[in-house]
Design a protein around this motif. Structure first.
Motif, PDB file in Angstrom:
ATOM      1  N   GLU A  23       0.831  -1.215   0.000  1.00 40.55           N
ATOM      2  CA  GLU A  23       0.000   0.000   0.000  1.00 40.55           C
ATOM      3  C   GLU A  23       0.862   1.262   0.000  1.00 40.55           C
ATOM      4  N   ARG A  24       2.106   1.149   0.436  1.00 41.72           N
ATOM      5  CA  ARG A  24       3.042   2.288   0.341  1.00 41.72           C
ATOM      6  C   ARG A  24       4.213   1.917  -0.566  1.00 41.72           C
ATOM      7  N   ARG A  25       3.932   1.043  -1.487  1.00 44.34           N
ATOM      8  CA  ARG A  25       4.892   0.629  -2.522  1.00 44.34           C
ATOM      9  C   ARG A  25       6.226   0.155  -1.916  1.00 44.34           C
ATOM     10  N   ASN A  26       6.081  -0.596  -0.826  1.00 46.98           N
ATOM     11  CA  ASN A  26       7.235  -1.256  -0.168  1.00 46.98           C
ATOM     12  C   ASN A  26       8.327  -0.266   0.241  1.00 46.98           C
ATOM     13  N   SER A  27       7.891   0.966   0.522  1.00 45.57           N
ATOM     14  CA  SER A  27       8.880   1.977   0.946  1.00 45.57           C
ATOM     15  C   SER A  27       9.405   1.631   2.342  1.00 45.57           C
ATOM     16  N   LEU A  28      10.546   2.245   2.657  1.00 44.14           N
ATOM     17  CA  LEU A  28      11.270   1.880   3.880  1.00 44.14           C
ATOM     18  C   LEU A  28      10.938   2.858   5.008  1.00 44.14           C
ATOM     19  N   ALA A  63       9.925   1.709  -3.093  1.00 39.55           N
ATOM     20  CA  ALA A  63       9.839   3.113  -3.542  1.00 39.55           C
ATOM     21  C   ALA A  63      10.720   4.035  -2.717  1.00 39.55           C
ATOM     22  N   GLY A  64      11.708   3.475  -2.027  1.00 39.94           N
ATOM     23  CA  GLY A  64      12.663   4.309  -1.285  1.00 39.94           C
ATOM     24  C   GLY A  64      12.166   4.645   0.106  1.00 39.94           C
ATOM     25  N   ALA A  65      12.644   5.760   0.622  1.00 39.78           N
ATOM     26  CA  ALA A  65      12.213   6.175   1.960  1.00 39.78           C
ATOM     27  C   ALA A  65      10.702   6.346   1.978  1.00 39.78           C
ATOM     28  N   ASP A  66      10.103   6.034   3.124  1.00 38.57           N
ATOM     29  CA  ASP A  66       8.678   6.305   3.284  1.00 38.57           C
ATOM     30  C   ASP A  66       8.520   7.816   3.450  1.00 38.57           C
ATOM     31  N   LEU A  67       8.062   8.458   2.384  1.00 45.66           N
ATOM     32  CA  LEU A  67       8.032   9.925   2.372  1.00 45.66           C
ATOM     33  C   LEU A  67       6.943  10.486   3.281  1.00 45.66           C
ATOM     34  N   LYS A  68       5.927   9.671   3.565  1.00 49.27           N
ATOM     35  CA  LYS A  68       4.874  10.139   4.488  1.00 49.27           C
ATOM     36  C   LYS A  68       5.414  10.145   5.917  1.00 49.27           C
ATOM     37  N   GLY A 105       9.488  -4.554  -9.472  1.00 44.07           N
ATOM     38  CA  GLY A 105       8.810  -3.340  -9.927  1.00 44.07           C
ATOM     39  C   GLY A 105       9.760  -2.169  -9.731  1.00 44.07           C
ATOM     40  N   ALA A 106       9.198  -0.986  -9.483  1.00 47.28           N
ATOM     41  CA  ALA A 106      10.045   0.212  -9.374  1.00 47.28           C
ATOM     42  C   ALA A 106      11.052   0.104  -8.230  1.00 47.28           C
ATOM     43  N   ALA A 107      12.290   0.447  -8.533  1.00 45.16           N
ATOM     44  CA  ALA A 107      13.347   0.530  -7.505  1.00 45.16           C
ATOM     45  C   ALA A 107      13.824   1.972  -7.519  1.00 45.16           C
ATOM     46  N   LEU A 108      13.309   2.755  -6.569  1.00 50.14           N
ATOM     47  CA  LEU A 108      13.547   4.200  -6.603  1.00 50.14           C
ATOM     48  C   LEU A 108      14.241   4.656  -5.326  1.00 50.14           C
ATOM     49  N   GLY A 109      15.137   5.608  -5.448  1.00 47.64           N
ATOM     50  CA  GLY A 109      15.798   6.167  -4.277  1.00 47.64           C
ATOM     51  C   GLY A 109      16.403   5.072  -3.412  1.00 47.64           C
ATOM     52  N   GLY A 110      16.028   5.093  -2.128  1.00 49.85           N
ATOM     53  CA  GLY A 110      16.538   4.081  -1.195  1.00 49.85           C
ATOM     54  C   GLY A 110      16.237   2.658  -1.644  1.00 49.85           C
ATOM     55  N   LEU A 131      17.376   7.250  -9.141  1.00 48.48           N
ATOM     56  CA  LEU A 131      17.757   7.891  -7.879  1.00 48.48           C
ATOM     57  C   LEU A 131      17.293   9.352  -8.005  1.00 48.48           C
ATOM     58  N   PRO A 132      16.028   9.625  -7.639  1.00 50.32           N
ATOM     59  CA  PRO A 132      15.471  10.969  -7.873  1.00 50.32           C
ATOM     60  C   PRO A 132      15.739  11.952  -6.739  1.00 50.32           C
ATOM     61  N   GLU A 133      16.642  11.608  -5.820  1.00 55.69           N
ATOM     62  CA  GLU A 133      16.800  12.415  -4.598  1.00 55.69           C
ATOM     63  C   GLU A 133      17.066  13.891  -4.865  1.00 55.69           C
ATOM     64  N   THR A 134      17.943  14.198  -5.844  1.00 60.41           N
ATOM     65  CA  THR A 134      18.268  15.619  -6.026  1.00 60.41           C
ATOM     66  C   THR A 134      17.007  16.424  -6.386  1.00 60.41           C
ATOM     67  N   SER A 135      16.025  15.779  -7.001  1.00 61.30           N
ATOM     68  CA  SER A 135      14.779  16.487  -7.317  1.00 61.30           C
ATOM     69  C   SER A 135      13.933  16.694  -6.062  1.00 61.30           C
ATOM     70  N   LEU A 136      14.315  16.014  -4.976  1.00 65.01           N
ATOM     71  CA  LEU A 136      13.601  16.174  -3.705  1.00 65.01           C
ATOM     72  C   LEU A 136      14.419  17.013  -2.720  1.00 65.01           C
ATOM     73  N   GLY A 137      15.466  17.645  -3.229  1.00 63.70           N
ATOM     74  CA  GLY A 137      16.264  18.533  -2.385  1.00 63.70           C
ATOM     75  C   GLY A 137      17.262  17.825  -1.491  1.00 63.70           C
ATOM     76  N   THR A 165      17.434  10.650 -13.810  1.00 61.08           N
ATOM     77  CA  THR A 165      16.788   9.945 -14.930  1.00 61.08           C
ATOM     78  C   THR A 165      16.166   8.620 -14.485  1.00 61.08           C
ATOM     79  N   ARG A 166      14.943   8.370 -14.928  1.00 60.46           N
ATOM     80  CA  ARG A 166      14.310   7.076 -14.671  1.00 60.46           C
ATOM     81  C   ARG A 166      14.541   6.173 -15.878  1.00 60.46           C
ATOM     82  N   ILE A 167      15.039   4.981 -15.652  1.00 55.86           N
ATOM     83  CA  ILE A 167      15.310   4.080 -16.779  1.00 55.86           C
ATOM     84  C   ILE A 167      14.519   2.779 -16.627  1.00 55.86           C
TER      85      ILE A 167
HETATM   86  N1  COA Z   1       6.641   6.698   0.614  1.00 57.02           N
HETATM   87  C1  COA Z   1       5.405   6.625   1.111  1.00 57.02           C
HETATM   88  N2  COA Z   1       4.331   6.314   0.355  1.00 57.02           N
HETATM   89  C2  COA Z   1       4.546   6.046  -0.939  1.00 57.02           C
HETATM   90  C3  COA Z   1       5.829   6.090  -1.529  1.00 57.02           C
HETATM   91  C4  COA Z   1       6.909   6.435  -0.692  1.00 57.02           C
HETATM   92  N3  COA Z   1       8.172   6.486  -1.141  1.00 57.02           N
HETATM   93  N4  COA Z   1       5.714   5.782  -2.843  1.00 57.02           N
HETATM   94  C5  COA Z   1       4.417   5.550  -3.066  1.00 57.02           C
HETATM   95  N5  COA Z   1       3.705   5.718  -1.921  1.00 57.02           N
HETATM   96  C6  COA Z   1       2.270   5.595  -1.719  1.00 57.02           C
HETATM   97  C7  COA Z   1       1.528   6.712  -2.478  1.00 57.02           C
HETATM   98  O1  COA Z   1       1.551   7.908  -1.737  1.00 57.02           O
HETATM   99  C8  COA Z   1       0.154   6.118  -2.607  1.00 57.02           C
HETATM  100  O2  COA Z   1      -0.525   6.258  -1.390  1.00 57.02           O
HETATM  101  P1  COA Z   1      -2.081   6.753  -1.366  1.00 57.02           P
HETATM  102  O3  COA Z   1      -2.847   5.564  -1.917  1.00 57.02           O
HETATM  103  O4  COA Z   1      -2.353   6.999   0.082  1.00 57.02           O
HETATM  104  O5  COA Z   1      -2.182   7.969  -2.236  1.00 57.02           O
HETATM  105  C9  COA Z   1       0.459   4.614  -2.784  1.00 57.02           C
HETATM  106  O6  COA Z   1       1.782   4.416  -2.310  1.00 57.02           O
HETATM  107  C10 COA Z   1       0.425   4.206  -4.240  1.00 57.02           C
HETATM  108  O7  COA Z   1       1.240   5.099  -4.971  1.00 57.02           O
HETATM  109  P2  COA Z   1       1.005   5.385  -6.529  1.00 57.02           P
HETATM  110  O8  COA Z   1       1.945   6.472  -6.934  1.00 57.02           O
HETATM  111  O9  COA Z   1      -0.429   5.595  -6.787  1.00 57.02           O
HETATM  112  O10 COA Z   1       1.437   3.958  -7.099  1.00 57.02           O
HETATM  113  P3  COA Z   1       1.946   3.562  -8.570  1.00 57.02           P
HETATM  114  O11 COA Z   1       1.957   2.086  -8.560  1.00 57.02           O
HETATM  115  O12 COA Z   1       1.170   4.268  -9.619  1.00 57.02           O
HETATM  116  O13 COA Z   1       3.448   4.098  -8.644  1.00 57.02           O
HETATM  117  C11 COA Z   1       5.701   4.413  -7.793  1.00 57.02           C
HETATM  118  C12 COA Z   1       4.444   3.508  -7.834  1.00 57.02           C
HETATM  119  C13 COA Z   1       6.661   3.779  -6.796  1.00 57.02           C
HETATM  120  C14 COA Z   1       6.327   4.460  -9.193  1.00 57.02           C
HETATM  121  C15 COA Z   1       5.287   5.846  -7.366  1.00 57.02           C
HETATM  122  O14 COA Z   1       4.482   5.732  -6.197  1.00 57.02           O
HETATM  123  C16 COA Z   1       6.432   6.765  -7.026  1.00 57.02           C
HETATM  124  O15 COA Z   1       7.065   7.300  -7.918  1.00 57.02           O
HETATM  125  N6  COA Z   1       6.683   6.967  -5.701  1.00 57.02           N
HETATM  126  C17 COA Z   1       7.662   7.922  -5.198  1.00 57.02           C
HETATM  127  C18 COA Z   1       9.042   7.336  -5.219  1.00 57.02           C
HETATM  128  C19 COA Z   1      10.055   8.280  -4.685  1.00 57.02           C
HETATM  129  O16 COA Z   1      10.204   9.426  -5.120  1.00 57.02           O
HETATM  130  N7  COA Z   1      10.771   7.806  -3.662  1.00 57.02           N
HETATM  131  C20 COA Z   1      11.665   8.585  -2.886  1.00 57.02           C
HETATM  132  C21 COA Z   1      13.022   8.505  -3.372  1.00 57.02           C
HETATM  133  S1  COA Z   1      14.084   9.462  -2.363  1.00 57.02           S
END
Ligand code: COA
Length: 259
Positions: A23-28, A63-68, A105-110, A131-137, A165-167
């Motif tokens: 539900e949080r895309r396996n963020s950490l 999806a990296g760090a749990d941004l919430k 699936g997506a392997a982003l940031g962390g 690794l999109p971190e620089t876009s997040l400051g 860049t996302r690849i």
């Molecule tokens: N931390 C906390 N929650 C996250 C998250 C993260 N890194 N990535 C995704 N989620 C949550 C979303 O907020 C959403 O929650 P909601 O249902 O309450 O709105 C839920 O996971 C689904 O996300 P969604 O974007 O709709 O899923 P998707 O399958 O279309 O896309 C990703 C998946 C991973 C490609 C996309 O969520 C994404 O780009 N996430 C951000 C990644 C990121 O920038 N990470 C930080 C790097 S420093």
């Protein structure tokens, strides 16, 4: 068995760790990082031949760090969390047996940094990487700026980190970021078949080769060659070496015991 948000199970000689936060895309978040540390301290067994890390669902490996969670954290908490990447995740890069990321699936940031800690990386065809971190400051500070250049080279790492860049999986394979793209889902099953030479191979040799390969990244050539000989020595006295020679002479598969 459940360890916090992680499911762990064993299959074919591998300890499989699945992040279960779809539900949080396996963020950490903190609990997930702590659970990784706990798996290493309490659940990695002497008979495990490999550790495989994967994510639940098909959307994200991690999806990296749990941004919430991050949004609510103080500066001190963010600093402490970063250190946890080293203590609770860092063991994946020093673990005595090979570690493998099965990137579903997506392997982003962390999440990409988690994969970079592993010795081997296999990806689903639909996996994406950035690794999109620089876009997040911020910067990728869970090892990203250090491991990525070692894996894909300095030039490509600059591009991926400075541009964010996302690849896709095909490009990740082309630049050597992943070793393999699974021909079809599920990537975990494909990965387990792919690493059978590890899980069914000679355990002492696997461990010795891994130690020596990792040493190549921190030693100069002369010291590295010495270290390699010391690693060979640990295999020389093994029953498995004699078994391999006997099996070759008898034209049969070797049966390794890890002794
Ligand atoms: N931390 C906390 N929650 C996250 C998250 C993260 N890194 N990535 C995704 N989620 C949550 C979303 O907020 C959403 O929650 P909601 O249902 O309450 O709105 C839920 O996971 C689904 O996300 P969604 O974007 O709709 O899923 P998707 O399958 O279309 O896309 C990703 C998946 C991973 C490609 C996309 O969520 C994404 O780009 N996430 C951000 C990644 C990121 O920038 N990470 C930080 C790097 S420093």
């Amino acid at each position: 068995m459940q360890v916090g948000p992680l499911e762990i199970r064993r299959q074919g000689g591998a300890l499989i760790i699945t992040i279960q936060r779809e539900e949080r895309r396996n963020s950490l978040d903190l609990a997930t990082l702590q659970a990784f540390g706990e798996v290493f301290r309490h659940h990695l067994g002497a008979d495990d031949r490999a550790v495989v890390v994967t994510g639940s669902g098909t959307r994200a490996f991690c999806a990296g760090a749990d941004l919430k969670e991050r949004k609510e954290m103080s500066l001190e908490q963010v600093r402490a969390q970063l250190l946890r990447y080293r203590t609770d995740l860092g063991w994946l890069s020093t673990c005595p047996v090979p570690t493998v990321a099965a990137i579903n699936g997506a392997a982003l940031g962390g999440g990409l940094e988690l994969a970079l800690l592993c010795d081997l990386r296999a990806a689903a065809p639909e996996a994406t990487f950035a690794l999109p971190e620089t876009s997040l400051g911020i910067i990728p500070a869970a090892g990203g700026t250090q491991y990525l250049p070692r894996v894909v080279g300095a030039a490509k790492a600059r591009e991926l980190i400075l541009l964010g860049t996302r690849i896709d999986a095909a490009e990740a394979l082309r630049i050597g970021l992943v070793h393999r793209v699974a021909p079809a889902a599920p990537v975990l099953e494909d990965t387990l078949r792919w690493i059978a030479p590890i899980t069914e191979g000679a355990p002492l040799a696997q461990r010795a080769a891994l130690r020596s390969l990792r040493a190549a990244e921190r030693l100069d050539l002369d010291a590295g060659l010495e270290f390699e000989l010391a690693c060979y020595e640990t295999c020389l006295n093994s029953e498995d070496r004699l078994e391999a020679l006997a099996a070759f002479a008898e034209k049969r598969p070797a049966v390794f015991k890890g002794r």
